[in-house]
Structure formats: structure tokens, C-alpha cells
Design a protein around this motif. Structure first.
Motif, short mmCIF file in Angstrom:
data_model
loop_
_atom_site.label_atom_id
_atom_site.label_comp_id
_atom_site.label_asym_id
_atom_site.label_seq_id
_atom_site.Cartn_x
_atom_site.Cartn_y
_atom_site.Cartn_z
N PHE A 146 0.84 -1.19 0.00
CA PHE A 146 0.00 0.00 0.00
C PHE A 146 0.88 1.25 0.00
CE2 PHE A 146 -2.45 3.30 2.15
CZ PHE A 146 -3.71 3.17 1.59
N PRO A 177 1.40 4.90 1.03
CA PRO A 177 0.82 5.83 2.00
C PRO A 177 0.20 7.05 1.30
CG PRO A 177 2.95 5.10 2.77
CD PRO A 177 2.80 4.57 1.36
N THR A 197 -3.21 10.48 5.36
CA THR A 197 -2.76 9.78 6.58
C THR A 197 -1.78 10.64 7.38
OG1 THR A 197 -3.25 7.68 5.50
CG2 THR A 197 -1.78 7.58 7.38
N GLU A 246 2.27 1.09 15.93
CA GLU A 246 1.43 1.24 14.75
C GLU A 246 1.03 -0.14 14.26
OE1 GLU A 246 3.01 3.11 11.15
OE2 GLU A 246 0.99 3.17 10.27
N GLY A 292 1.64 -1.15 7.11
CA GLY A 292 2.15 -1.02 5.75
C GLY A 292 3.65 -0.75 5.79
N ASP A 343 2.51 -5.47 10.78
CA ASP A 343 1.59 -5.69 9.65
C ASP A 343 1.51 -7.18 9.37
OD1 ASP A 343 0.41 -3.66 7.27
OD2 ASP A 343 0.69 -5.74 6.64
N LEU A 344 0.38 -7.57 8.78
CA LEU A 344 0.18 -8.97 8.42
C LEU A 344 1.12 -9.39 7.28
CD1 LEU A 344 -1.77 -11.34 9.02
CD2 LEU A 344 -3.34 -10.36 7.33
N ASP A 345 1.44 -8.46 6.42
CA ASP A 345 2.15 -8.77 5.19
C ASP A 345 3.67 -8.63 5.39
OD1 ASP A 345 3.17 -8.97 2.66
OD2 ASP A 345 2.26 -7.14 1.89
N LEU A 357 -2.70 -8.46 13.56
CA LEU A 357 -2.98 -7.50 14.63
C LEU A 357 -2.09 -7.74 15.85
CD1 LEU A 357 -6.88 -7.15 14.27
CD2 LEU A 357 -5.07 -5.68 13.32
N ALA A 417 -6.09 -7.09 0.24
CA ALA A 417 -6.16 -7.12 1.70
C ALA A 417 -5.71 -5.81 2.34
CB ALA A 417 -5.31 -8.27 2.25
N THR A 418 -5.06 -4.95 1.57
CA THR A 418 -4.63 -3.67 2.14
C THR A 418 -5.76 -2.65 2.17
OG1 THR A 418 -3.88 -2.69 0.04
CG2 THR A 418 -2.28 -4.00 1.28
N VAL A 470 -11.73 -5.05 10.15
CA VAL A 470 -10.40 -5.08 10.80
C VAL A 470 -10.37 -4.06 11.95
CG1 VAL A 470 -7.91 -4.95 10.46
CG2 VAL A 470 -9.37 -5.76 8.60
#
Ligand SMILES: C[S@@+](CC[C@H](N)C(=O)[O-])C[C@H]1O[C@@H](n2cnc3c(N)ncnc32)[C@H](O)[C@@H]1O
Length: 307
Positions: free
Chosen positions: A119, A121, A125, A147, A151, A172-174, A196, A237-238, A248
Motif C-alpha cells: 500500500f 501511503p 494519513t 502502529e 504497511g 503488519d500482516l504482510d 494485529l 487485503a490492504t 479489521v
């Protein structure tokens, strides 16, 4: 790209258009650092004096790049030689976001590293980043700042740079995003992978002073209305936040009480029309308010855990 005709006098700055629930879908418009003072021009790819004679500008314009002259300057600055410039140009003309082609995005007055497959930014943001910096500064010496859904960790990076002594962790998950997050944070913070709170070390449980997150919040049905650069180049997913966009966020906010200390703060970016639903997802008893910056179409919901 490929959306708007070139303008005679384009604005000097651009950013990715971005979708907010209830807002008009925008395409490429303002601010990605064309005026960045760090831009220099490679001698290996000199620019013709008159942009009308510049084949790179012509090619970018033909591909639909509204800010073709600015993009040409940025691509030249990023390329060490003509072969590299040809490679970067081919990627851009094929529709890849300018930021991932260049390897950086302008965010809060600095460059944040970014690459393909994550993703990019958004300028909106920066409100979350400003909020995080303010809350961290008010939290005393050496605040613990987390955070989630980081991302490339643009927000955490700003906090780490602007709040000396802050102990910053981004997750982050990724794993691809986490690698970029680690690059951006450098020695100022730590980046970890996981779903998370699963990503966080147990020692932080109940000790987080400030938690910030820009989790996916686009409703599933609206993903198809997003700009093509996002749909084609950012993992679904982002952005996809489920039926109302808040799946989420709700999971995240359901877990905050276990991680944020009494008196600690949470700030979550959301859509303007989703703000009340986001606020309602904070734990009962938290003092919650909505922050809004119309200039960049940004909404953040912030809450404080009771002491
Ligand atoms: C909208 S992007 C925002 C990224 C970053 N916060 C920013 O503003 O540039 C949402 C991020 O949440 C991450 N994400 C989605 N679901 C997640 C989950 N269950 N746990 C952790 N991260 C998640 C995605 O990988 C993505 O990087």
C-alpha cells in the motif's frame, strides 16, 4: 494514470487519488513531492531545454500521465543511466504507481521508502501521523508507540523521527510491507509481522502509551470503484475492510484494552461517513472524539482509555 487530459498549467504537486466512503471518486491529483528539494537530475539522462521537445514527456503524456513534465524530472532524477531510465519509464507507462517506480513517496515533508506490492501511503494519513506525534509528545519521556496495520510504516516513521526517545514498534500482516517498514524505521524502531496483536511482544501488554492504525476501511462493494492504480497494484487485503469496511478496525478496537495502558491513547484513520461507527467500536467508557482535516479529506477517531 490514463484518466485526465494533460493541463496547460498543471499543479506542481500530485498524489494518488483515494477513495473515501461517500466521497466522489478522485483520480490522480496533488502532491507526491514533485517539489521535493532532494530531487537532482542525472547527467546520464539530460533533459531537453524545451519540454515540447522532450520525448520522455511526450511518452508519459501519451500514456495519460497528467503531470508528465514533473514525472519526467522525477524519473530522470531516479535513474543513474539511460538503461535504468528506460526501465523506470516502461514501468510507469505500463501503469505502475509513480511512487513504487521511484521507490519513495512524499509523506509529512519527508521521503518514505515504498516498493511494488504494498500500500502506498496517502497524504490524508498525515493527519494520523500528526495525531500520533502529538499524543506521543504528551505521553512523557520514552513513550511506547505502536502502529498496527503499518504497511511501510509511514506513520510510525514520522513518530520515531519527530519524538526523540519514543520506543516505536510497527506491525503488519504482510511480510513484504514489514520489510519496507523495517527499512523506513531503521534503528529508530522495530517492525514485526503478524495478525494485529499476535505480532506484538507480550512485554507490551498493558504498556502501550499510544496506538495508531490505518487499517483497511473500504467496504468490499466499493473496492471496484477505487482508482485503477490501487486495484491493479495494491493487494486487496490492504484496502478491503469487509461488508461495511470496518471488520479489521472492530477486531483491532476490541483488543485495545489489553494492550493500551490506563490513560493511554488510540487513534484510528477512517472514512468521514464511517466515523461514528468507528467511534462506537471503541471500548465502553473510553473518551472518544473525531478529528477532521477537510484539506486532505482525512478523518481520525481518537480515544483515551480511562485511568
Ligand atoms: C490501508 S493499508 C494502510 C497501511 C499504512 N498504515 C499506511 O497508512 O500507509 C492497511 C494495511 O493493513 C494491513 N492489514 C490488513 N489486515 C491486517 C491484519 N489482520 N493484521 C495486520 N495488518 C493487517 C495490510 O497489509 C495493509 O498494509
Amino acid at each position: 494514470m490514463r484518466r485526465q487530459p494533460s493541463r496547460a498549467a498543471p499543479r506542481r504537486r500530485r498524489t494518488f487519488g483515494w477513495w473515501t466512503p461517500g466521497a466522489t471518486v478522485r483520480t490522480t491529483d496533488e502532491d507526491a513531492g514533485c517539489d521535493d528539494p532532494g530531487v537532482t537530475h542525472s547527467p546520464a539522462a539530460a533533459r531537453p531545454a524545451d519540454p515540447a521537445d522532450d520525448p520522455l514527456v511526450t511518452r508519459l503524456r501519451a500514456a495519460g500521465c497528467v503531470f508528465a513534465e514533473e514525472e519526467a524530472a522525477l524519473l530522470r532524477a531516479a535513474a543513474a543511466d539511460d538503461a535504468r531510465l528506460a526501465d523506470l519509464t516502461a514501468r510507469r507507462v505500463a501503469g505502475e504507481p509513480l511512487e513504487t517506480v521511484l521507490g519513495w513517496v512524499a509523506f509529512a515533508g519527508r521521503r518514505v521508502a515504498v516498493g511494488p506490492g504494498v500500500f502506498v501511503p496517502r497524504r490524508r494519513t498525515e493527519l494520523l501521523a500528526r495525531t500520533g506525534v502529538g499524543l506521543a509528545r504528551d505521553a512523557g519521556a520514552a513513550p511506547v508507540v505502536v502502529e498496527l496495520c503499518c504497511g511501510v510504516a509511514a506513520v510510525a516513521t514520522v513518530v520515531a523521527q519527530d519524538v526523540p526517545g519514543a520506543r516505536v514498534l510497527a506491525a503488519d500482516l504482510d511480510p513484504v510491507a514489514v520489510r519496507w517498514a523495517a527499512t523506513n524505521l531503521g534503528a529508530r524502531g522495530e517492525a514485526v509481522a503478524g495478525d494485529l496483536y499476535d505480532a506484538l511482544p507480550a512485554r507490551l501488554r498493558g504498556h502501550v502509551d499510544v496506538l495508531v492504525a490505518n487499517a483497511p476501511y473500504v467496504p468490499t462493494h466499493a473496492v471496484a470503484t477505487m482508482p485503477v492504480e490501487s486495484r491493479a497494484h495494491e493487494p486487496r487485503a490492504t484496502v478491503d475492510g469487509g461488508a461495511d469496511g470496518l471488520d479489521v478496525q472492530r477486531r483491532l478496537l476490541a483488543g485495545v484494552a489489553a494492550w493500551v495502558r490506563p490513560g493511554g491513547h488510540v487513534a484510528v484513520e477512517t472514512g468521514e461517513r464511517q466515523a461514528q461507527a468507528t467511534a462506537a467500536a471503541f471500548p465502553v467508557g473510553w473518551a472518544v472524539h473525531v478529528l477532521r482535516d477537510d484539506d486532505v479529506d482525512a478523518t481520525v477517531v481518537a480515544g483515551r482509555r480511562p485511568t
